[in-house]
Scaffold this active site. Structure first.
Site, PDB file in Angstrom:
ATOM      1  N   ASN A 216       1.099  -1.237   0.057  1.00  0.00           N
ATOM      2  CA  ASN A 216       0.069   0.174  -0.031  1.00  0.00           C
ATOM      3  C   ASN A 216       1.134   1.527   0.066  1.00  0.00           C
ATOM      4  O   ASN A 216       2.229   0.713   0.162  1.00  0.00           O
ATOM      5  CB  ASN A 216      -1.236  -0.050   1.240  1.00  0.00           C
ATOM      6  CG  ASN A 216       0.018   0.111   2.610  1.00  0.00           C
ATOM      7  OD1 ASN A 216       0.602   0.669   2.926  1.00  0.00           O
ATOM      8  ND2 ASN A 216      -0.322  -1.197   3.523  1.00  0.00           N
ATOM      9  N   ASP A 285      -5.042  -6.236   5.091  1.00  0.00           N
ATOM     10  CA  ASP A 285      -5.945  -6.667   5.331  1.00  0.00           C
ATOM     11  C   ASP A 285      -6.007  -8.565   4.742  1.00  0.00           C
ATOM     12  O   ASP A 285      -6.471  -9.106   5.444  1.00  0.00           O
ATOM     13  CB  ASP A 285      -7.264  -6.667   5.268  1.00  0.00           C
ATOM     14  CG  ASP A 285      -7.663  -4.831   6.023  1.00  0.00           C
ATOM     15  OD1 ASP A 285      -6.890  -4.625   7.433  1.00  0.00           O
ATOM     16  OD2 ASP A 285      -7.751  -3.932   5.281  1.00  0.00           O
ATOM     17  N   LYS A 295       8.926 -17.452 -10.303  1.00  0.00           N
ATOM     18  CA  LYS A 295       7.641 -16.210 -10.960  1.00  0.00           C
ATOM     19  C   LYS A 295       6.935 -16.744 -11.566  1.00  0.00           C
ATOM     20  O   LYS A 295       6.792 -17.520 -12.371  1.00  0.00           O
ATOM     21  CB  LYS A 295       9.227 -16.103 -11.644  1.00  0.00           C
ATOM     22  CG  LYS A 295       8.043 -14.463 -12.342  1.00  0.00           C
ATOM     23  CD  LYS A 295       9.379 -13.581 -13.256  1.00  0.00           C
ATOM     24  CE  LYS A 295       8.538 -12.788 -14.243  1.00  0.00           C
ATOM     25  NZ  LYS A 295       9.647 -12.156 -14.864  1.00  0.00           N
ATOM     26  N   PHE A 329      -4.775   3.706  14.529  1.00  0.00           N
ATOM     27  CA  PHE A 329      -5.185   4.316  13.749  1.00  0.00           C
ATOM     28  C   PHE A 329      -6.108   4.460  12.466  1.00  0.00           C
ATOM     29  O   PHE A 329      -6.241   2.900  12.089  1.00  0.00           O
ATOM     30  CB  PHE A 329      -3.611   4.655  12.538  1.00  0.00           C
ATOM     31  CG  PHE A 329      -2.898   6.158  13.528  1.00  0.00           C
ATOM     32  CD1 PHE A 329      -2.630   6.799  13.003  1.00  0.00           C
ATOM     33  CD2 PHE A 329      -2.376   5.371  14.524  1.00  0.00           C
ATOM     34  CE1 PHE A 329      -2.113   8.449  13.288  1.00  0.00           C
ATOM     35  CE2 PHE A 329      -2.064   6.741  15.307  1.00  0.00           C
ATOM     36  CZ  PHE A 329      -1.151   7.788  14.807  1.00  0.00           C
ATOM     37  N   LYS A 343     -14.658   1.919  15.200  1.00  0.00           N
ATOM     38  CA  LYS A 343     -13.598   0.846  15.508  1.00  0.00           C
ATOM     39  C   LYS A 343     -12.803   0.635  16.702  1.00  0.00           C
ATOM     40  O   LYS A 343     -12.308  -0.299  16.905  1.00  0.00           O
ATOM     41  CB  LYS A 343     -12.376   1.570  14.339  1.00  0.00           C
ATOM     42  CG  LYS A 343     -11.299   0.677  14.372  1.00  0.00           C
ATOM     43  CD  LYS A 343      -9.645   0.937  13.345  1.00  0.00           C
ATOM     44  CE  LYS A 343      -9.088   0.273  12.886  1.00  0.00           C
ATOM     45  NZ  LYS A 343      -7.993   0.977  12.029  1.00  0.00           N
ATOM     46  N   LYS A 347     -12.239  -3.069  17.790  1.00  0.00           N
ATOM     47  CA  LYS A 347     -11.209  -3.204  18.740  1.00  0.00           C
ATOM     48  C   LYS A 347     -10.683  -3.454  20.047  1.00  0.00           C
ATOM     49  O   LYS A 347      -9.243  -3.545  20.472  1.00  0.00           O
ATOM     50  CB  LYS A 347     -10.421  -2.596  17.441  1.00  0.00           C
ATOM     51  CG  LYS A 347     -10.423  -2.893  16.200  1.00  0.00           C
ATOM     52  CD  LYS A 347     -10.119  -3.906  15.852  1.00  0.00           C
ATOM     53  CE  LYS A 347     -10.541  -3.831  14.252  1.00  0.00           C
ATOM     54  NZ  LYS A 347      -9.677  -3.508  13.280  1.00  0.00           N
TER      55      LYS A 347
END
Length: 404
Positions: A216, A285, A295, A329, A343, A347
């Protein structure tokens, strides 16, 4: 005009080495003086090909130095006197050549001998072609200097004088002045002294085959800012980081990881002894269900890769916490407060720091952030701030709630 920020009479020895970014060093000199610092400038022979010493003399209102054998005061050896005079030595721009010299302990001109002689902190602001900055030898030299205690002001990305676009541009003078001012104005009180702070930062990479992975856009800047702020406040800091292009702050214990599984194991291994846990990493995730040993070859048609869930680190920490203050975060693009509140509850975190990553100046890759701090007592929105200032505000907010 910038208002004077430094009322402590701190002395900066600015070492200017040869590159087109020398013109920025002139602006940097001016801004440091305006901020209240006493600045003396030293130049290499190559730097003088780009900008005249007279420019720096006018901006600093001080003599400019470049010749080891030109002793302006007969009773003093200039490079030793300047090495002792400085509270901080800043090399900006720092060429690959000067970085290599210092890493190898070479002293063959006025700047390199002064750098070897000083006991002041040395800050290095590199500026060079993107491929030079990425060269293995330059990377090794930077790593060596970091181990020796030098601090690096990371170059920014953008259009370079050579025509390339990439990392290697000298950081903007305003940002360098801000960092130096924050360094000298770090609080004398250390409210986190005696506390253990565990921070996760950066992205993870989920492997597909020996040459491909999913990741990301996280650069790790927010997590590294959290680590630096916690260390400045006196904490014993462990930073678990995915692959990033950042040097860890001074005094921080760095644990490098790659995958979500690596990060899960590293964070859990340090969790029990932590007082504050900041989970700022952008952990994948999902990961490919199958990792190919060879490969994958290109084929006709579309490619379908099956993914499986990774372990939810924040949720696992929430289940296991036993007195730790847990900060998560949340990178969102809409309904920031609502999603962050959900959240927080799911959590079992003590605080969620949410930001709108679609807003300009906030989120991945920026030096600023605009966040919303969500706790069970309510929501606090911060204005757009530098990530270092955001980090400080988050930690102070956590301390207030831990002490209440």
């Amino acid at each position: 005009m910038m208002e004077a920020m430094n009322d402590m009479g701190k002395k900066i020895l600015l070492c200017v080495t040869g590159g087109i970014a020398v013109y920025k060093a002139a602006a940097l000199t001016s801004k440091l003086v305006q901020a209240g610092f006493e600045v003396k400038v030293m130049m290499t022979e190559s730097a003088r090909e780009f900008v005249s010493p007279l420019t720096f003399q006018a901006l600093s209102r001080q003599d400019v130095y470049w010749d080891t054998f030109d002793e302006k005061i007969p009773a003093k050896i200039a490079h030793i006197d300047l090495a002792d005079w400085a509270d901080l030595v800043l090399v900006a721009p720092a060429t690959a050549n000067m970085i290599g010299k210092l890493a190898c302990g070479i002293g063959d001109d006025m700047i390199s001998t002064t750098l070897l002689a000083t006991e002041a902190e040395i800050w290095i602001a590199p500026a060079m072609n993107v491929h030079m900055y990425d060269h293995p030898a330059v990377k090794r030299n930077i790593a060596t200097l970091h181990e020796d205690g030098c601090r690096f002001v990371e170059p920014s990305e953008g259009y370079l004088a050579c025509g390339y676009v990439g990392k290697g541009r000298l950081e903007e003078p305003e940002k360098i002045v801000e960092l130096i001012d924050a360094h000298f104005h770090s609080p004398t009180e250390q409210p986190l002294k005696g506390k253990n702070v565990l921070i996760s930062a950066g992205p993870t990479r989920e492997i597909i085959d020996p040459v491909r992975y999913f990741s990301n856009r996280s650069t790790g800047k927010m997590g590294f800012a959290m680590a630096e702020a916690a260390a400045n406040m006196g904490a014993d800091v462990t930073l678990v980081s995915g692959p990033v292009d950042l040097s860890p702050p001074r005094g921080v214990h760095l644990v490098e990881v790659t995958t979500a599984k690596d990060m899960y194991e590293a964070v859990l291994a340090k969790f029990e002894g932590a007082d504050i846990v900041v989970k700022s990493a952008a952990v994948a995730d999902y990961r490919p269900k199958e990792v190919h040993k060879e490969k994958m070859k290109k084929q006709d048609g579309n490619l379908i890769i099956e993914f499986e869930r990774t372990k939810d680190i924040l949720m696992e920490l929430g289940k296991r916490k036993n007195g730790q203050y847990l900060i998560g975060f949340a990178a969102e693009t809409s309904n920031i407060g609502e999603y962050a509140k959900g959240k927080l509850e799911r959590k079992r975190a003590d605080m969620i720091v949410a930001n709108n990553v679609s807003e300009e100046g906030s989120g991945f890759g920026t030096d600023t952030n605009k966040v919303t701090i969500v706790t069970e007592d309510g929501i606090r929105e911060l204005p757009m701030l530098s990530k270092s200032k955001v980090a400080e505000e988050i930690l102070l907010e956590a301390l207030r709630r831990m002490d209440s």
